[in-house]
Structures are given as C-alpha cells and as structure tokens.
Design a protein around this motif. Structure first.
Motif: not given
Length: 287
Positions: A9-10, A79-81, A115-122
């Motif tokens: 798993v990447d 950790a990502l590796a 790298v993935s954005p999980i959008p929400g409050p700003c």
C-alpha cells in the motif's frame, strides 16, 4: 487456479480540514480519512486528541508546529515510505492557511508521495462568504507583524491594493490593528470583521474602519475570540486624476483650517491614509 500477489500500500499524506468552531462541520470524508490514518500529525496534540476522542478514535499523534516542522519531516517521510497513511491537521480550519505544513507538503511531494487535500472549513473563506464585500479578487495577508511599526509598514504597502484584503488577528491585538487601519487607510474605508465564526457567539461588525473600531470598543466581548478582518480594496487608482484632486482639495482646505483637520476630511473623501495626507498637507502649507 488462482494466485495471490502481495501488494504494498502506497503511503499517502492527507491534508485534512477540521472545524473552526462547530464540530458538526467536519465532513464525512474527513472522518473516514482520520479513521484510516496510521499517524496523525497535529499542530497541538492535546487539542487534536480531544477532536479524535469526540470521533471515537485513538490514533498515534505527532506534534508538528512552527518550531519543529523541519525536524519532524524525516519521521513522517519514513512513515510514508513504509506505506503508512498520514493525516495532517491543524488546531482549526485548513492546514497551511496561516498554519504549519508547508515544509512537510513540499518535501513529501518532492519525494514522490501522493498528497491529497481533504477540503472543509477555512476561516477566511467562511468570513468572505458572509461579509458582503467584493470576492472576485481578494488578497489574504494572514497575521500582520505583532509590533506596531512592522504592522503599519505592512499596511502602508497594501494601502493601494484594489482587491479585498483579508487578515487574521488575535484578541489582544485586534483594537491596535483597527486603529492602525484607521490611520493608514483613512476613516472611510469599508470594513467587515468576523468574530468567533461558526461558534455560539458568532458576530459580524460592519461599516467603515472607524465605525467598526467604535463598535469593538463599545462591545464588552469585542476583544474576545478569533478574528477575520476584511477591508474593501482601494477604489482610488494610483496616478489617476483623483489623486491630483486630493492635492487640490488639500491646498484649499489648509488655507481655511488646521492641517490635521484638512487631512482628516480628505482621507474620508478619498480613502487615502490620513497620515500620508497629513504629511502632504504640511508640505503644501510650507510651499
């Protein structure tokens, strides 16, 4: 006959927006990503642990803030590796928007990790959506310098911007910032200030910068909470005939009244900073 192949798993870094006050604003996708995370990098682990507890989650937390981000990047990349799913959250709102994470995201992307954005409050987007100021163009300046000289210098550089200006400010400096806006932008510039957005005591103050300052000073709660300050852009185009008219008007007024009063009147009419006009009026009077 079938065969199975072991799959690796990447690792993925997810940038997860969290509520700025109202916990009901957390998206279902954010919940799912946090539930699947092997490691959560958080600006303040004590604060974030309460959010995870609210969600019924128990996750390894790693503190990542302005003072240690460079030191923690290697740990997270490792950790990502290893194929781990890492979620980055800040104390409130969208990470990297006046919050830590820029160095981590840059290095993760350079290393080839998704790298993935999980959008929400700003906070800045929430405030602008309800302010009634032009939003076709805006300039987010984040937190201005804490010391007055630096803050005034930064505002002077932004004075001629035609886009709506957006700032964040803390409760113990909000009155100082508003006074600096009056001095640098003139009394008449339109302003909207959002306080405690999405929370029980959410409040919007609107009017000219001078009127908003007066509202804050009159409100016993006016120096409490977190603030988003929005100021309409300068409608006076530099180098136009309007600038020349300001000089002409100053000349007429300084002949009839004190320099300070003349500068104040022209500032209200033109939107040019009162201090700048005061210095110009002194020069004109001397000439």
């Amino acid at each position: 006959m079938s065969s199975s192949v072991a799959s690796v798993v990447d690792g993925r870094l997810s940038i997860v927006a969290t509520p700025i006050g109202n916990l009901a604003d957390l998206s279902d996708r954010a919940r799912q990503v946090l539930a699947a995370a092997d490691l959560v990098a958080a600006e303040d682990t004590r604060h974030s642990s309460r959010l995870l507890q609210h969600l019924g989650l128990s996750k390894p937390l790693l503190a990542l803030h302005d003072h240690n981000e460079r030191d923690r990047v290697g740990r997270i990349l490792s950790a990502l590796a290893e194929g781990q799913q890492v979620a980055l959250i800040s104390d409130a709102g969208t990470p990297l928007i006046s919050d830590p994470g820029y160095i981590l995201v840059r290095e993760a992307r350079k290393a080839g990790f998704p790298v993935s954005p999980i959008p929400g409050p700003c906070a800045l987007v929430a405030a602008l959506s309800a302010a009634g100021l032009p939003t076709d163009r805006f300039l987010f300046a984040g937190f201005l310098p804490a010391k007055r000289a630096g803050r005034r210098s930064a505002l002077a550089e932004l004075r001629e911007q035609t886009a709506t200006l957006v700032f964040y400010e803390s409760p113990h400096r909000i009155l100082d910032l508003m006074q600096d806006l009056v001095d640098e932008f003139g009394d008449g510039r339109e302003c909207v200030l959002g306080r405690e957005l999405t929370k029980t005591f959410e409040t919007f103050y609107s009017g000219t910068v001078k009127e908003v300052l007066a509202e804050l000073e009159a409100d016993p709660h006016g120096s409490r909470g977190e603030f988003v300050v929005m100021v309409r852009g300068n409608d006076v185009v530099a180098g136009s005939s309007l600038d020349l008219d300001a000089d002409k008007l100053l000349k007429l007024l300084v002949a009839e009244m004190p320099v300070k009063k003349a500068a104040k009147i022209v500032a209200e009419i033109s939107g040019i900073g009162k201090n700048e006009l005061y210095q110009r009026a002194l020069q004109l009077k001397g000439d």
